[in-house]
Design an enzyme around this catalytic site. Structure first.
Site, mmCIF file in Angstrom:
data_model
loop_
_atom_site.group_PDB
_atom_site.id
_atom_site.type_symbol
_atom_site.label_atom_id
_atom_site.label_comp_id
_atom_site.label_asym_id
_atom_site.label_seq_id
_atom_site.Cartn_x
_atom_site.Cartn_y
_atom_site.Cartn_z
ATOM 1 N N ASP A 137 -0.076 -7.587 1.766
ATOM 2 C CA ASP A 137 0.467 -6.221 1.742
ATOM 3 C C ASP A 137 1.996 -6.260 1.696
ATOM 4 O O ASP A 137 2.683 -6.016 2.684
ATOM 5 C CB ASP A 137 -0.036 -5.473 2.978
ATOM 6 C CG ASP A 137 0.206 -3.976 2.900
ATOM 7 O OD1 ASP A 137 0.574 -3.488 1.806
ATOM 8 O OD2 ASP A 137 0.013 -3.299 3.936
ATOM 9 N N HIS B 194 0.824 -1.220 0.000
ATOM 10 C CA HIS B 194 0.000 0.000 0.000
ATOM 11 C C HIS B 194 0.856 1.267 0.000
ATOM 12 O O HIS B 194 0.345 2.362 -0.278
ATOM 13 C CB HIS B 194 -0.975 0.008 1.185
ATOM 14 C CG HIS B 194 -0.373 0.338 2.514
ATOM 15 N ND1 HIS B 194 -0.075 -0.626 3.453
ATOM 16 C CD2 HIS B 194 -0.017 1.519 3.069
ATOM 17 C CE1 HIS B 194 0.415 -0.038 4.537
ATOM 18 N NE2 HIS B 194 0.472 1.258 4.324
ATOM 19 N N SER C 212 4.398 2.518 8.048
ATOM 20 C CA SER C 212 4.079 1.432 7.124
ATOM 21 C C SER C 212 5.293 1.036 6.297
ATOM 22 O O SER C 212 6.094 1.880 5.898
ATOM 23 C CB SER C 212 2.969 1.868 6.155
ATOM 24 O OG SER C 212 1.741 1.980 6.806
#
Length: 278
Positions: free
Chosen positions: A137, A94, A231
């Site tokens: 992910d 992402h 992230s």
């Protein structure tokens, strides 16, 4: 809007985990909570401030770290990553869904604007990556034809074996330049903390729709967590990267562990992708 927020920052010293554990927040435990939606006091409902611990002053402590920056509609999107080869960086899918335009990678520094900067030239995401669910992910970013020169401050991360066993009592170290709380700005220097592993059944009882091939880290009462901007960064078991920071509900909220992509589940995919992407 999906209530789960992309994960992103962190905190703790290099002192032994045993000393930390004696004064750390409690591990997630359902003995005082019979169901999801546990009743909590009013004071527990407000966003928790992430506790700060030591900055990572020396990049030689984590020479595998990469900072990803992308200018999207005049806003800087920040993520973390790790060095796989002299041309490839491992991160969360992402983090790079907007392509390579305006995407830059920084190596060899613990400061958010330091070290050597390279422009991304190619990316690949897992075939079954689902942006809405944060499933699978995981992705790779290439800087080829540029190449890194390895040294004390720039080195590739170690990947786990597929059959690596992670004990239920394990603590993992996470890193990032993300926000120091849910409504704060990014950190100027790399931060790190130790996080306890959360039982899979407990995690799935606390969060909705936890994807396959993930694991959870967190504390019963919040306080310490990854946050916005972290992230793509690693979850390390000693010197081996076993996870990638993926998502969570808010930052450091009670009974809301963070979710991490389990790298062990993607070793075959990584080896295949590394062969096709420079």
């Amino acid at each position: 809007m999906d209530p789960r927020r992309q994960k992103t920052t962190i905190r703790q010293t290099k002192a032994s985990m045993e000393k930390r554990a004696s004064r750390a927040p409690k591990r997630l435990d359902l003995r005082g909570a019979k169901q999801r939606g546990v009743e909590r006091g009013e004071g527990d409902l407000s966003p928790a401030t992430i506790k700060m611990y030591d900055d990572v002053e020396r990049v030689s402590w984590c020479p595998f770290m990469v900072s990803l920056k992308q200018n999207i509609k005049r806003r800087i999107k920040l993520c973390g990553g790790t060095i796989l080869t002299d041309t490839l960086t491992l991160t969360a899918a992402h983090c790079v869904i907007f392509g390579v335009t305006g995407l830059y990678l920084q190596f060899g520094s613990t400061y958010v604007f330091g070290g050597r900067m390279f422009e991304a030239t190619n990316i690949t995401l897992h075939n079954f990556f689902d942006r809405s669910a944060f499933a699978h992910d995981i992705g790779l970013v290439s800087i080829f034809p540029a190449k890194l020169s390895f040294g004390l401050n720039v080195l590739p991360v170690k990947l786990p074996k597929k059959n690596l066993d992670i004990e239920s009592t394990s603590w993992l170290r996470i890193y990032g330049w993300g926000a120091t709380s849910e409504h704060q700005s990014f950190s100027e220097i790399l931060l790190s903390t130790m996080m306890p592993l959360v039982d899979e059944k407990i995690c799935k009882s606390l969060l909705d729709n936890v994807p396959e091939n993930t694991f959870c880290l967190g504390y019963f009462d919040g306080h310490v967590d990854a946050c916005l901007g972290d992230s793509g960064g690693p979850a390390m078991l000693l010197d081996v990267q076993v996870g990638i920071t993926s998502f969570g509900e808010g930052c450091a909220l009670p009974l809301k562990p963070g979710v991490y992509t389990d790298v062990r589940k993607y070793i075959d995919w990584l080896h295949g992708a590394m062969k096709t992407l420079h």
